[in-house]
Structures are given as structure tokens and as C-alpha cells.
Motif scaffolding. Structure first.
Motif, PDB file in Angstrom:
ATOM      1  N   GLU A  13       0.825  -1.213   0.000  1.00 51.68           N
ATOM      2  CA  GLU A  13       0.000   0.000   0.000  1.00 51.68           C
ATOM      3  C   GLU A  13       0.856   1.258   0.000  1.00 51.68           C
ATOM      4  N   GLY A  14       2.121   1.086   0.395  1.00 50.96           N
ATOM      5  CA  GLY A  14       2.993   2.245   0.550  1.00 50.96           C
ATOM      6  C   GLY A  14       2.906   2.827   1.948  1.00 50.96           C
ATOM      7  N   ALA A  15       2.189   2.154   2.852  1.00 50.37           N
ATOM      8  CA  ALA A  15       2.059   2.630   4.244  1.00 50.37           C
ATOM      9  C   ALA A  15       3.230   2.057   5.052  1.00 50.37           C
ATOM     10  N   LEU A  16       4.416   2.626   4.846  1.00 51.44           N
ATOM     11  CA  LEU A  16       5.625   2.015   5.398  1.00 51.44           C
ATOM     12  C   LEU A  16       5.741   2.128   6.916  1.00 51.44           C
ATOM     13  N   ARG A  17       5.245   3.241   7.472  1.00 50.01           N
ATOM     14  CA  ARG A  17       5.284   3.376   8.938  1.00 50.01           C
ATOM     15  C   ARG A  17       4.392   2.313   9.593  1.00 50.01           C
TER      16      ARG A  17
END
Lengths: 98, 196
Positions: free
Chosen positions: B89-93
Motif C-alpha cells: 500500500e505504501g504505508a511504510l510506517r
């Protein structure tokens, strides 16, 4: 704005949550099926052991297919993991019962 | 709501076939599965020779502890699977937080196992008993895998924290190894705690 990719990610998350719930439920079911320490002095009945083996096989396949994503993997990997599962659990069951 | 940390949001195709992780990781995983498989069968053969002794010894194990550890490890796998989706998703945190949660469950599993070992040894169940020699070796070798799995998860977190690296494949491979640990435990749990 919600895109089709967002919907796909939501679907993926829902799938792994359902699989986790099914795996946990199968674990607790196997626990409930197994008699307590003092209830039986002998080995378990054949039907019960077969149920434990079937539950174990289903749990392993769920982990391999959904968590390890083998359901989208090349057929050689699906065949190898399925072969490992069936041969292992069947061998364990046969040795237990014989 | 999670905001993408990077511009790339890629979800693997579901219609075409795709190898999760890479071939090298799968060679290691399949090798491990076959070696453990051989050991599981060996245990069962020894059990068949001394069924009564094994059954009596198995009854000293607490199924409740086994179930707790199984659910802890299954939950760790859930977090790990969600971490892979978060990376895509690109939600790396969020992915980093999920990998930390996976590792925390792994640490909890190790603590519960250490408590169980301590309890068994205090009650005099050591490797002098045939069943317990299998129990300590099987769960011990599995714990070594948990330790390696925690190191791999650490590598994945380090990868995500470095903006110049962030290779999703590294996270996928670490998580694949972690799921294998979960998979092996499901068999060990059935074998040692339930099939008695």
C-alpha cells in the motif's frame, strides 16, 4: 477517493483476518476435542486422532495458501507444498494408528 | 487512515502466477520443511515402539500452554501478513509497526516456551526420558528458527527505516520465513500435545 486498488488491499486484509480467525478457531476446537489429562488413561480414539490430523492439515494449508501466498504461486510450488502436507500428515496418521 | 509514504503502490497480480519472495528463500523453506518432516516421522516411529511410555509422558505437558503459544504465533503471522499488505500500500510506517508487533509476539512465544521448559525441568522431566528428549530437541530447534526469524524481521524493519533502500522483496522474504516458523509449530503442537 477510493480506487479499485484500495478495494483490493481492503479485500486482502479481510482475507488474512478471516484466515487468522479460522486458524485460531481450529486450534481451540482441537483443544476442546482432546480429553483432559486425568480423563483417559489410554491413547486417544482413532476418530479423534483422525480429526486432529485433518484439522492440522487444514491449518497448515491455510497458512501456506493465504499467509505464504502460495495460492497465487506457480504450480510447481503448489504441488510441492501440497505433496509435503499430504505425505507428512498421512504418514503420521498411519504410524499412529498401526 | 494511512497515507502512502512512497509514490509506489503495487499489488501483485492475482490472476497471473507469481512466486512470493524469491527462489533462494523457497529453497531454504522447502529444505527446512523436508528436514523437519523427516524428524516428525522419526518421532512418530519411536512413539509407535514405546506408545505407553510416550502417552504417559505427553500427559505431563499442558495443552493450555500449547494452545496459548499456537494462538500467539498465529497472531504474529497475522501481523506479518498485514505488514506485507501495508508495504504494498505504501504505508511504510504502518508496516514497521506491524513488523514490531510480529516480533513482540515472537518474543512472547519464546518467553512462554522458556517458562514451560523451566516448569518441566523443575518437575524432573529431562532428556533422560525418551519423549522429553524429542520434546526438547524439536521445540529447541524450532526456537532457534524463531531467533533467526526475529533477526530477519529486524532486517526488514531496518530496510523500511532507510529511505534509500526500502526493498519490498526483503520484507516479503522475512515474512515468508516467519510464516514457516508458524507452519512448523502447528505440526509440532499437534504431534507433541494433541496426538497422545
Amino acid at each position: 477517493m477510493t480506487t479499485s486498488t484500495d478495494r483490493d488491499f481492503t479485500k486482502d486484509k479481510r482475507t488474512v483476518l478471516i484466515v487468522w480467525a479460522a486458524l485460531s478457531a481450529a486450534t481451540i476446537l482441537a483443544w476442546l476435542l482432546t480429553p483432559g489429562e486425568s480423563q483417559t488413561a489410554t491413547t486417544l480414539g482413532k476418530e479423534l486422532v483422525a480429526a486432529i490430523v485433518v484439522l492440522g492439515l487444514i491449518k497448515c494449508r491455510l497458512i501456506i495458501h493465504y499467509f505464504m501466498e502460495v495460492r497465487h504461486a506457480p504450480r510447481w510450488l503448489q504441488a510441492t507444498t501440497d505433496g509435503w502436507l499430504v505425505v507428512l500428515w498421512l504418514t503420521l496418521l498411519i504410524i499412529y494408528l498401526v | 487512515m494511512t497515507t502512502p509514504d512512497t509514490a509506489t503502490r503495487t499489488r501483485p497480480p492475482t490472476r497471473g502466477r507469481r512466486l512470493p519472495g524469491d527462489v533462494d528463500m523457497w529453497v531454504m523453506i522447502l529444505g527446512d520443511l523436508f528436514i523437519f518432516g523427516g524428524y516428525f516421522v522419526t518421532y512418530m516411529v519411536f512413539r509407535a515402539v514405546s506408545t505407553e511410555e510416550f502417552t504417559a509422558a505427553q500427559r505431563h505437558l499442558s495443552v493450555g500452554i500449547g494452545v496459548t503459544n499456537t494462538v500467539v504465533l498465529l497472531t504474529s503471522s497475522l501481523f506479518a501478513a498485514l505488514a506485507v499488505i501495508a508495504v504494498r500500500e505504501g504505508a511504510l510506517r504502518n508496516a514497521q509497526r506491524l513488523l514490531w508487533a510480529t516480533g513482540a509476539c515472537g518474543a512472547l512465544f519464546t518467553l512462554i516456551k522458556a517458562y514451560e521448559w523451566h516448569a518441566e525441568i523443575s518437575r524432573g522431566y529431562t532428556i533422560s526420558d525418551e519423549f522429553f528428549s524429542f520434546y526438547y530437541v524439536l521445540t529447541g530447534v524450532h526456537l532457534v528458527h524463531v531467533a533467526f526469524g526475529l533477526i530477519f524481521l529486524g532486517v526488514a524493519v531496518r530496510e523500511l527505516r532507510n529511505p534509500r533502500r526500502r526493498r519490498p522483496a526483503i520484507v516479503e522474504q522475512s515474512v515468508l520465513f516467519w510464516h514457516m516458523i508458524d507452519l512448523l509449530w502447528v505440526v509440532i503442537f499437534a504431534l507433541l500435545y494433541l496426538m497422545r
